[in-house]
Design a protein around this motif. Structure first.
Motif, short mmCIF file in Angstrom:
data_model
loop_
_atom_site.label_atom_id
_atom_site.label_comp_id
_atom_site.label_asym_id
_atom_site.label_seq_id
_atom_site.Cartn_x
_atom_site.Cartn_y
_atom_site.Cartn_z
N PRO A 1 14.23 -9.45 -0.59
CA PRO A 1 14.04 -10.24 -1.82
C PRO A 1 12.89 -11.22 -1.68
N MET A 2 12.21 -11.49 -2.80
CA MET A 2 11.17 -12.51 -2.80
C MET A 2 11.78 -13.89 -2.68
N ILE A 3 12.86 -14.13 -3.40
CA ILE A 3 13.51 -15.44 -3.38
C ILE A 3 14.61 -15.42 -2.31
N GLU B 1 6.68 -17.85 4.56
CA GLU B 1 7.65 -18.44 3.65
C GLU B 1 7.14 -19.79 3.17
N ALA B 2 7.56 -20.15 1.97
CA ALA B 2 7.17 -21.44 1.39
C ALA B 2 8.24 -21.88 0.41
N VAL B 3 8.27 -23.20 0.17
CA VAL B 3 9.17 -23.75 -0.85
C VAL B 3 8.34 -24.07 -2.09
N GLU C 1 14.11 -25.98 -6.82
CA GLU C 1 13.14 -25.43 -5.90
C GLU C 1 13.70 -24.14 -5.30
N ALA C 2 12.80 -23.36 -4.72
CA ALA C 2 13.22 -22.09 -4.11
C ALA C 2 12.37 -21.80 -2.89
N ARG C 3 13.03 -21.25 -1.86
CA ARG C 3 12.29 -20.75 -0.70
C ARG C 3 11.96 -19.29 -0.97
N VAL D 1 7.03 -21.92 -9.92
CA VAL D 1 5.73 -22.49 -10.28
C VAL D 1 4.79 -22.32 -9.08
N PRO D 2 4.20 -21.12 -8.91
CA PRO D 2 3.33 -20.90 -7.74
C PRO D 2 2.06 -21.73 -7.78
N GLU D 3 1.68 -22.20 -8.97
CA GLU D 3 0.46 -23.01 -9.09
C GLU D 3 0.58 -24.33 -8.35
N ALA D 4 1.82 -24.75 -8.04
CA ALA D 4 2.03 -26.03 -7.34
C ALA D 4 1.84 -25.91 -5.83
N TYR D 5 1.69 -24.70 -5.33
CA TYR D 5 1.57 -24.47 -3.88
C TYR D 5 0.25 -25.04 -3.37
N ASP D 6 0.29 -25.80 -2.27
CA ASP D 6 -0.93 -26.33 -1.67
C ASP D 6 -0.93 -26.10 -0.16
#
Length: 590
Positions: free
Chosen positions: A584-586, A416-418, A396-398, A427-432
Motif C-alpha cells: 500500500p502507498m499509505i 517513507e515520509a509523513v 497526517e499519513a505515513r 497534500v504532497p505539495e507540502a513535502y520538503d
C-alpha cells in the motif's frame, strides 16, 4: 551438401566474388593478417593464407586494406524500443555492420498479444537483416502484480514455439517465479525445453544459490549485469554475460572490469536491448558496443569475437559468426577496430552497404488498421487523481514513495515520509524532504481488458512543472502520467487517449511537446531519418520545460517495470519487486 561450393573451394569453379586486399580478422586464432576472401553462392568458400591478398572471381572488390570482420550480431534487443518498425529498424542498423539480431517482441505482445508478435515476425521476414525472433516469455512481465493486454500462458508459448520464425523463449524476466518454481514459469521453460530452442535470461542482482537455481531451470544468459561483482559471479557460474549499452543502461564500464586481464572469455556476448532511433543513427549499434568495449580496455580482437563468434555460438548458429569456409558471406569492412566505422557490408554475398550508405530500402509491411488504435480509455477527470485516505478525520499519513536514483544497479527504491492530510486528501505539495518536490504518478490500463487505475508518489524523478504522459511504459505499456500539476496530468492523459498514443508534455494547460507513436502506442511508421530528429526535439523540449537533467525518457517509461529492482507502480498499485508483492502507498494515518 552443395557440391558446387566444394568445386568452388577447390578452384574448379569460378568464384562469384573475391574480396581482395583486406586485413583479415581471424576470430578463431585472434590473428590479423593480409588476405583475400572468396565467395560462391552467398557462402565463403576460401580464405587465402596470410600475405596472399588476391583471388580471381567474376567480380572482384578491392578492400583497400580495410579490416574484414564477420557481420555483427546483437544477441538481445527489442525493435519496438527504437520506435521503428522492423524494416525501418533494419535500414538504420545495417549501415553500422549489424547483420543478425535476436529480438524479443514482448513490448508489442503486451499490447496486441499473439497478433502483435505475428506482425513483427511477418514484418521481419523479407529483410536483408537476419532476424531471429524469440517468443515473449513474460506477458505480462510479472503476473502477480500487473495485468497487460494479453496473457501468454505456457499453452500460448508452446503454440508460438511451433511457428516458423520463432527460435526460442525470450528473456525470462520473472526470475523470482523461476527460482521459486512458479507453475506458470516452469510450464513455459518446459515447453521450450521440449522444443529444443534458446532460453534467454534476465536476472538482475541474482547471485549465489538463487543464481544456481535460475541456471538449473534453463535460462543461461543475462544482459542485466550492472556491477563488476555481479558480472564476475555470473561468468564464474558459466552464465553468458551479455554486455549491454542501451539508451538508458550503460553497463560496459562496470562489466568490462570483470573481463579485462582474464584473456579471451567464451561466455561473453554484446547487446543493445533498448536503443532509441536517434541514438542508433548518432552513435551506431553493435559497432558502438564493440567500440565501448575497446575503450574500457578489452582487446580489440576479443571485443569483435564477443559480437561475432561468441554470439553465433550462443545462438547455435554455425553458419555465421566467422569468416571461414562454409559460413555465410556476412562480411563487414571497417577502417579500424578501435573506431568501428563501417564502409561496406555484405549479407549472404549480397552487397548491402557501400561507402557507409544503404544501397536499397527495406520492404516495409503495413500494420492492420486496428493496430493503430490501441488506447482504450474513457475520459479522464481530475477527480481520478485524488489521493484519498481511508480515515476522513486523519491529519497526517505515513506514505511509501518511489525514489529514482541515477547510480547503476538501483534505479528505484522505496522511501517513507509523513504528509499532511486535508479534507481526506494527501497534500504532497507540502513535502520538503529528500529529493523533493514530489511528483504524482498515475497508471491506467489502456488495453480495454479492465478498468484498473493506480496512483503513487515519486521522489527524484524530476518533473518540475506541468506533466508528461506516455503509452510507452515498460512492459505492459499502459498509459502513465507523471507531474506536479493534476490539471496538466489530466490534459496530457486525455490528449494521448485521443491521439492514439505516444509521448506528450503539458505545461499550464498547453501541449508543449508531442511524439506520435501510433503503432501499438509504441512505434512510428516513419523512417529512421525522419523520426530521429523528432525524438531529439521531444527530449529537448521536455528537458527545457518539464523534466530537466539526463535521461528524461528513462524516467518517464521505467517507473512501471516490475522486474527491475526495487520499487515500481503498475495498474494494480505499488510493487515491491524483490518480493513480487503489492504494497500500500499509505502505511498509516493519524
Amino acid at each position: 551438401m552443395n557440391r558446387n561450393l566444394i568445386a568452388a573451394a577447390r578452384g574448379d569453379r569460378p568464384l562469384d566474388l573475391a574480396l581482395n586486399n583486406v586485413q583479415f580478422v581471424n576470430v578463431f586464432t585472434g590473428e590479423i593478417y593480409p588476405a583475400a576472401i572468396g565467395i560462391a553462392d552467398g557462402t565463403i568458400v576460401h580464405v587465402t593464407e596470410p600475405g596472399v591478398t588476391e583471388l580471381e572471381a567474376e567480380r572482384v572488390v578491392d578492400g583497400k586494406g580495410q579490416f574484414a570482420i564477420p557481420g555483427l550480431i546483437d544477441t538481445h534487443l527489442h525493435i519496438e524500443s527504437s520506435m521503428l518498425t522492423p524494416a525501418h529498424y533494419a535500414e538504420v542498423v545495417l549501415p553500422h555492420g549489424t547483420t543478425l539480431i535476436v529480438t524479443d517482441p514482448h513490448e508489442i505482445g503486451n499490447v496486441l498479444g499473439e497478433g502483435g508478435v505475428r506482425y513483427m515476425v511477418d514484418a521481419s521476414r523479407e529483410l536483408d537483416l537476419r532476424v531471429m525472433t524469440l517468443a515473449p516469455s513474460c506477458v505480462p512481465s510479472a503476473p502477480a502484480v500487473e495485468t497487460a493486454g494479453a496473457d501468454f500462458t505456457p499453452e500460448v508459448i508452446e503454440r508460438m514455439l511451433a511457428w516458423e520464425g520463432i527460435d526460442g523463449v525470450a528473456e525470462v524476466m520473472n526470475y523470482h517465479g523461476v527460482i521459486h518454481e512458479d507453475p506458470r514459469m516452469m510450464g513455459i521453460l518446459e515447453a521450450n525445453e521440449r522444443a529444443g530452442k534458446i532460453p534467454q535470461g534476465h536476472a538482475p542482482t541474482v547471485v549465489g544459490r538463487d543464481l544456481s537455481a535460475y541456471l538449473v531451470a534453463g535460462p543461461d544468459s543475462d544482459h542485466e549485469c550492472r556491477t563488476t561483482e555481479e558480472a564476475i559471479a555470473k561468468l564464474r557460474a558459466g552464465m553468458i554475460v551479455d554486455i549491454r549499452e542501451s539508451s538508458f543502461s550503460l553497463n560496459m564500464a562496470e562489466v568490462a572490469k570483470a573481463i579485462v586481464g582474464k584473456g579471451y572469455l567464451p561466455n561473453v556476448t554484446l547487446c543493445t536491448d533498448d536503443v532509441l532511433a536517434s541514438h542508433l543513427i548518432e552513435r551506431g549499434h553493435i559497432n558502438h558496443v564493440v567500440r565501448r568495449a575497446i575503450e574500457e580496455g578489452i582487446p580489440a580482437v576479443d571485443a569483435v569475437r564477443y559480437a561475432t563468434l561468441n554470439a553465433a555460438n550462443r545462438l547455435n548458429r554455425k553458419d555465421v559468426g566467422a569468416l571461414a569456409p562454409g559460413r555465410l558471406a556476412d562480411i563487414v569492412l571497417v577502417d579500424a577496430l578501435e573506431t568501428m566505422n563501417v564502409s561496406d557490408v555484405w549479407i549472404g554475398g549480397k552487397h548491402i552497404v557501400e561507402g557507409g550508405a544503404l544501397i536499397e530500402r527495406q520492404q516495409h509491411l503495413e500494420p492492420p488498421a486496428e493496430y493503430l488504435q490501441t488506447v482504450h480509455l474513457p475520459e479522464i477527470r481530475e477527480d481520478d487523481l485524488r489521493l484519498t485516505v481511508a480515515d476522513p478525520n486523519a491529519s497526517e499519513a505515513r506514505v511509501r514513495i518511489i525514489e529514482y536514483d541515477f547510480k547503476p544497479g538501483v534505479p528505484t527504491g522505496f522511501i517513507e515520509a509523513v504528509l499532511p492530510v486535508k479534507d481526506g486528501q494527501l497534500v504532497p505539495e507540502a513535502y520538503d524532504g529528500h529529493k523533493g518536490p514530489l511528483n504524482r504518478v498515475a497508471v491506467w490500463n489502456r488495453h480495454g481488458v479492465n478498468n484498473n487505475k493506480a496512483l503513487g508518489l515519486l521522489a527524484g524523478f524530476g518533473v518540475v512543472e506541468g506533466a508528461v504522459a506516455t503509452t510507452v511504459a515498460h512492459d505492459s505499456h499502459h498509459l502513465a502520467a507523471l507531474g506536479v500539476s493534476t490539471a496538466d496530468m489530466v490534459i496530457a492523459a486525455n490528449e494521448l487517449r485521443k491521439r492514439g498514443g505516444g509521448m506528450i508534455a503539458v505545461k499550464d494547460g498547453e501541449v508543449v511537446a508531442f511524439l506520435p507513436l501510433p503503432l501499438a502506442g509504441l512505434m512510428s511508421l516513419e523512417e529512421g531519418e525522419v523520426l530521429a530528429p523528432k525524438i531529439n526535439q521531444f527530449v529537448d523540449a521536455i528537458q527545457a520545460e518539464i523534466l530537466p537533467g539526463k535521461n528524461p525518457i528513462h524516467r518517464m517509461i521505467m517507473v512501471t517495470l516490475p522486474v527491475i529492482p526495487q520499487a515500481k507502480i503498475t495498474d494494480l498499485g505499488l510493487v515491491d519487486v524483490d518480493k513480487q508483492e503489492l504494497v500500500p502507498m499509505i502505511i498509516e494515518t493519524k
